[in-house]
Design a protein around this motif. Structure first.
Motif, PDB file in Angstrom:
ATOM      1  N   ARG A  86      -9.952  -8.215  -8.021  1.00 19.02           N
ATOM      2  CA  ARG A  86      -9.188  -7.509  -6.986  1.00 19.02           C
ATOM      3  C   ARG A  86     -10.122  -6.707  -6.085  1.00 19.02           C
ATOM      4  NH1 ARG A  86      -4.407  -4.021  -8.628  1.00 19.02           N
ATOM      5  NH2 ARG A  86      -3.462  -4.824  -6.709  1.00 19.02           N
ATOM      6  N   LEU A  90     -10.307  -7.190  -2.097  1.00 24.41           N
ATOM      7  CA  LEU A  90      -9.998  -6.083  -1.195  1.00 24.41           C
ATOM      8  C   LEU A  90     -11.144  -5.852  -0.205  1.00 24.41           C
ATOM      9  CD1 LEU A  90      -8.053  -3.866  -0.376  1.00 24.41           C
ATOM     10  CD2 LEU A  90      -9.133  -2.365  -2.082  1.00 24.41           C
ATOM     11  N   MET A 234      -4.786 -11.242   0.362  1.00 23.26           N
ATOM     12  CA  MET A 234      -3.820 -10.228  -0.045  1.00 23.26           C
ATOM     13  C   MET A 234      -2.781 -10.791  -1.004  1.00 23.26           C
ATOM     14  SD  MET A 234      -4.238  -7.083   0.885  1.00 23.26           S
ATOM     15  CE  MET A 234      -5.847  -7.452   0.156  1.00 23.26           C
ATOM     16  N   SER A 235      -2.407 -12.060  -0.804  1.00 25.85           N
ATOM     17  CA  SER A 235      -1.477 -12.683  -1.745  1.00 25.85           C
ATOM     18  C   SER A 235      -2.082 -12.774  -3.130  1.00 25.85           C
ATOM     19  CB  SER A 235      -1.088 -14.068  -1.224  1.00 25.85           C
ATOM     20  OG  SER A 235      -0.404 -13.997  -0.006  1.00 25.85           O
ATOM     21  N   TYR A 237      -4.511 -10.884  -4.250  1.00 19.24           N
ATOM     22  CA  TYR A 237      -4.693  -9.499  -4.716  1.00 19.24           C
ATOM     23  C   TYR A 237      -3.411  -8.998  -5.396  1.00 19.24           C
ATOM     24  CZ  TYR A 237      -5.596  -4.467  -4.412  1.00 19.24           C
ATOM     25  OH  TYR A 237      -5.766  -3.130  -4.709  1.00 19.24           O
ATOM     26  N   ARG A 238      -2.264  -9.269  -4.777  1.00 18.87           N
ATOM     27  CA  ARG A 238      -0.991  -8.813  -5.325  1.00 18.87           C
ATOM     28  C   ARG A 238      -0.629  -9.571  -6.592  1.00 18.87           C
ATOM     29  NH1 ARG A 238       3.455  -8.794  -0.709  1.00 18.87           N
ATOM     30  NH2 ARG A 238       4.653  -8.036  -2.501  1.00 18.87           N
ATOM     31  N   GLN A 239      -0.893 -10.884  -6.630  1.00 11.80           N
ATOM     32  CA  GLN A 239      -0.534 -11.662  -7.817  1.00 11.80           C
ATOM     33  C   GLN A 239      -1.418 -11.330  -9.008  1.00 11.80           C
ATOM     34  OE1 GLN A 239       0.393 -15.784  -7.603  1.00 11.80           O
ATOM     35  NE2 GLN A 239       1.074 -15.733  -5.465  1.00 11.80           N
ATOM     36  N   GLY A 241      -2.746  -8.390  -9.485  1.00 13.33           N
ATOM     37  CA  GLY A 241      -2.268  -7.080  -9.943  1.00 13.33           C
ATOM     38  C   GLY A 241      -0.986  -7.156 -10.733  1.00 13.33           C
ATOM     39  N   ALA A 242      -0.189  -8.186 -10.479  1.00 12.43           N
ATOM     40  CA  ALA A 242       1.097  -8.325 -11.179  1.00 12.43           C
ATOM     41  C   ALA A 242       0.929  -8.933 -12.554  1.00 12.43           C
ATOM     42  CB  ALA A 242       2.054  -9.178 -10.342  1.00 12.43           C
ATOM     43  N   LYS A 243      -0.271  -9.509 -12.828  1.00 14.68           N
ATOM     44  CA  LYS A 243      -0.452 -10.131 -14.139  1.00 14.68           C
ATOM     45  C   LYS A 243      -0.558  -9.089 -15.239  1.00 14.68           C
ATOM     46  CE  LYS A 243      -2.721 -14.454 -12.813  1.00 14.68           C
ATOM     47  NZ  LYS A 243      -3.943 -15.305 -12.984  1.00 14.68           N
TER      48      LYS A 243
END
Length: 243
Positions: A86, A90, A234-235, A237-239, A241-243
């Motif tokens: 991440r 970023l 960014m997609s 990065y978000r996925q 972080g959701a793991k």
């Protein structure tokens, strides 16, 4: 293949292209600085040149800097995608965003200050012609680069063959012009006038005009690539972080 794997592959492809583009731009920048026979090198030898010319002569350093930044961006994006980092993603997003904003600002500056650029070209023309009339044929540091430029661009003088009138070469050769100005063996005023070999400045302007569509398409393609790369990063990065 799930959505995350697809994004990962796209991220790797985007940044592979960015990395290669950075390497190419870096190579061009190094070539511009090393090539002493380029037109920029010729302009750099003009006495009493406008101070704005110093910024133009630094285009090689600018290309080197841009190429280096793109190489780093491509590396960060590829590593961020492979390692699913991440932090790297970023950093990549921020770097691409900064470059994109700089490109937009640069395009606006070019449009706004176009009259200033035209004035600079006019001043350069006066100084370039003055240097030719004073040094061409007598000073190898002026004569050699001009010959190489005229050979490479198939042009004659800064504006046209009359730039060489009363130069050391013109006077010492019996009022003839450089061979680049004619298609005839003897390059006198009559042959130079009928050869229709244009000056180096008009030649460069014509080259830009002839390729303006390609230049615009490449610029739009790069902008679209940067926007797509930012969206994908960014997609991911978000996925991650959701793991």
């Amino acid at each position: 293949m799930d959505c995350f794997e697809f994004l990962k592959i796209m991220m790797f492809l985007f940044n592979g292209v960015i990395f290669l583009a950075g390497g190419a731009i870096l190579g061009v920048g190094v070539w511009v600085k090393v090539d002493s026979s380029s037109l920029l090198a010729v302009l750099g030898k003009i006495e009493s040149a406008p101070p704005e010319l110093d910024q133009l002569l630094n285009v090689g350093y600018l290309l080197i800097a841009v190429g280096g930044v793109l190489l780093i961006m491509g590396f960060l994006g590829c590593c961020g995608a492979i390692k699913e980092s991440r932090c790297m993603l970023l950093l990549f997003f921020v770097a691409v965003l900064v470059v994109f904003i700089a490109e937009v600002a640069g395009a606006i500056v070019v449009l706004v200050f176009k009259p200033l650029a035209e004035n600079l070209v006019s001043q350069l023309g006066e100084k370039a012609v003055e240097a030719i009339k004073k040094h061409y044929g007598a000073n190898p540091d002026i004569t050699g680069p001009w010959n190489a430029t005229m050979d490479g661009l198939n042009c004659c003088g800064f504006y046209n063959y009359t730039d060489f009138d009363n130069s050391p070469f013109y006077n010492d050769s019996g009022m003839t012009y450089p061979k680049e100005c004619c298609t005839n063996i003897i390059c006198n005023s009559a042959n130079a006038a009928t050869s229709n070999i244009t000056g180096c400045l008009p030649r460069m302007i014509k080259l830009i005009d002839d390729n303006i569509v390609i230049i615009g398409a490449v610029a739009l393609g790069i902008a679209a690539l940067e926007i797509a790369a930012m969206a994908v990063s960014m997609s991911m990065y978000r996925q991650i972080g959701a793991k």
